[in-house]
Write a protein that holds these residues in place. Structure first.
Motif, PDB file in Angstrom:
ATOM      1  N   LEU B 117       0.835  -1.216   0.000  1.00  0.00           N
ATOM      2  CA  LEU B 117       0.000   0.000   0.000  1.00  0.00           C
ATOM      3  C   LEU B 117       0.864   1.259   0.000  1.00  0.00           C
ATOM      4  CD1 LEU B 117      -2.944  -0.792   2.449  1.00  0.00           C
ATOM      5  CD2 LEU B 117      -3.041  -0.328  -0.011  1.00  0.00           C
ATOM      6  N   ILE B 118       1.887   1.269   0.869  1.00  0.00           N
ATOM      7  CA  ILE B 118       2.738   2.466   0.972  1.00  0.00           C
ATOM      8  C   ILE B 118       3.436   2.750  -0.360  1.00  0.00           C
ATOM      9  CG2 ILE B 118       4.870   3.346   2.027  1.00  0.00           C
ATOM     10  CD1 ILE B 118       3.967   2.077   4.659  1.00  0.00           C
ATOM     11  N   THR B 119       4.102   1.724  -0.925  1.00  0.00           N
ATOM     12  CA  THR B 119       4.860   1.971  -2.157  1.00  0.00           C
ATOM     13  C   THR B 119       3.932   2.269  -3.343  1.00  0.00           C
ATOM     14  OG1 THR B 119       5.101  -0.422  -2.244  1.00  0.00           O
ATOM     15  CG2 THR B 119       7.057   0.832  -1.682  1.00  0.00           C
ATOM     16  N   SER B 120       2.763   1.618  -3.408  1.00  0.00           N
ATOM     17  CA  SER B 120       1.837   1.955  -4.506  1.00  0.00           C
ATOM     18  C   SER B 120       1.334   3.379  -4.359  1.00  0.00           C
ATOM     19  CB  SER B 120       0.621   1.030  -4.584  1.00  0.00           C
ATOM     20  OG  SER B 120       0.900  -0.225  -4.105  1.00  0.00           O
ATOM     21  N   GLY B 121       1.126   3.796  -3.091  1.00  0.00           N
ATOM     22  CA  GLY B 121       0.702   5.174  -2.846  1.00  0.00           C
ATOM     23  C   GLY B 121       1.740   6.163  -3.360  1.00  0.00           C
ATOM     24  N   VAL B 122       3.007   5.905  -3.043  1.00  0.00           N
ATOM     25  CA  VAL B 122       4.088   6.781  -3.510  1.00  0.00           C
ATOM     26  C   VAL B 122       4.123   6.805  -5.033  1.00  0.00           C
ATOM     27  CG1 VAL B 122       6.602   7.115  -3.568  1.00  0.00           C
ATOM     28  CG2 VAL B 122       5.498   6.440  -1.443  1.00  0.00           C
TER      29      VAL B 122
END
Lengths: 277, 137
Positions: B117-122
């Motif tokens: 979730l974090i990396t896709s958000g970035v």
């Protein structure tokens, strides 16, 4: 000066900027921009375009080594990138609304304050930060082998929420001013999150590339990234940062901190003066 | 958490680290080589670059006409030095973006849901910035 001499000078200066940027987790823009505009008479527009390139070159050149050696805390870096990229977007949006003069004064004062706080922490006071369940859950804590002390250093990460908020502010300054904002990222990790100074500079190095890439599209589309100016800068910084990254593991933490404080104070002064002018 | 789980956590972390380090190294090496090749070609194409101070004044004070990917690729196809330099610079800019993209996949394979979730958000924020940037600029 002929174009050939220009290229060689720009290459040489960028080599030094790359080494310093790799050690301190900053993009080298503080060296590249004044050198290009004052010494080599480049228009400020294209100097900033080249500086964005130099930030990305420092980041990738140094992070390749730091990630492998675990000086970079990958999970902390990726988590905080949420804040920096969201901030960069906000900043780019705000750029037309807020005047440049006040920005330089505000960010300059923040940096001056951070440099004083980081100087006061020079004795390496043990962090008394509270335990953070969020940091536990995200598995942010880490360890690295410090070659200067010949031992493994384990550390815990504190206040991830505050860190994320500060990265959002750092991102806004990147979006507004077109800089990597390593000068804000390192103090946030050092002072708020309690990371060791080498981990802070290495992790800042890892993140500034993404922040700068978020801004690079705009500069490219405007024609500010010029091949003649940016080529020697990129080549010099890439070589310098790769070389500089071999140095950091061996340097004493206290030396890295002192160098950072001096450079940070210099950036702060430069920004405040630009705001007053 | 028992000891074997901790060990496999460490192994998983090592996989990500080595992959990202290698990716960055390839990006750095490729863009460096392409930029240097283009810069050398520019000097070979125009020998005045070695001697003319007047040409320098022109070179450092005008906007770059190569400001979209299509124009850069056309210039590369004509084997022009400045087009090749721009290609190298674009590869350099793409390296950290690719790094975010690849790490999202690695976390997915490792079933590390929060970090997917974090990396896709970035990555989504980066794409948004490119869209806004190239539309508004």
């Amino acid at each position: 000066m002929t174009p050939l001499i220009f290229s060689l000078l720009a290459f040489g200066i960028s080599l030094g900027a790359g080494v310093l940027g790799a050690l301190l987790g900053i993009g080298g823009g503080i060296i590249v921009v004044p050198a290009l505009t004052l010494l080599l008479k480049v228009d400020i527009r294209y100097a900033i375009g080249a500086s964005i390139v130099s930030v990305i070159a420092t980041s990738s050149g140094a992070a390749a080594a730091y990630v492998r050696e675990r000086l970079t805390n990958l999970r902390v870096g990726m988590f905080l990138e949420l804040g920096t990229t969201a901030g960069a977007l906000t900043g780019a949006y705000l750029a037309g609304v807020i005047g440049g003069r006040w920005l330089y004064l505000i960010f300059g004062s923040v940096l001056a304050y951070s440099s004083v706080m980081m100087f006061r922490k020079r004795d390496g006071a043990v962090s008394t930060a509270p335990r953070s369940p969020v940091a536990d859950r995200l598995q942010l804590h880490g360890s690295f082998f410090d070659e200067a002390q010949h031992k493994r250093i384990d550390y815990r990460v504190a206040r991830p929420g505050l860190g994320l908020g500060l990265m959002y502010v750092a991102g806004i300054s990147s979006g507004l001013l077109g800089i990597g904002s390593g000068g804000l990222k390192v103090p946030a990790m050092d002072l708020a999150m309690g990371l060791p100074i080498k981990v802070s500079t290495a992790t800042s190095n890892f993140m500034i590339g993404v922040t700068a890439a978020a801004c690079a599209g705009v500069y490219f589309a405007r024609g500010d990234i010029d091949p003649f100016i940016a080529a020697p800068v990129a080549a010099g910084v890439l070589l310098g940062a790769t070389g500089g990254s071999r140095l950091l593991p061996r340097l004493k933490s206290s030396l890295v901190r002192s160098m950072f404080v001096i450079v940070l104070f210099w950036i702060a002064l430069e920004m405040i003066l630009r705001g007053l002018r | 958490m028992n000891r074997s789980a901790a060990a496999s956590d460490d192994e998983r972390a090592r996989t990500v680290e080595l992959l990202i380090s290698r990716l960055l190294r390839i990006g750095v090496f490729t863009s460096f080589a392409v930029i240097v090749l283009g810069a050398v070609l520019s000097f070979v194409e125009r020998s005045e670059l070695l001697t003319s101070p007047d040409l320098l004044v022109q070179l450092i004070n005008r906007p770059n006409p190569l400001r979209n990917v299509t124009d850069v690729l056309r210039s590369v196809a004509r084997f022009e030095g400045r087009g090749i330099v721009m290609l190298g610079l674009l590869l350099l800019i793409a390296t950290p973006v690719l790094r975010v993209f690849v790490s999202a996949f690695v976390f997915f394979y490792q079933r590390d849901r929060i970090f997917v979730l974090i990396t896709s958000g970035v990555f989504a924020l980066l794409m948004l910035s490119f869209l806004i940037g190239t539309a508004g600029g």
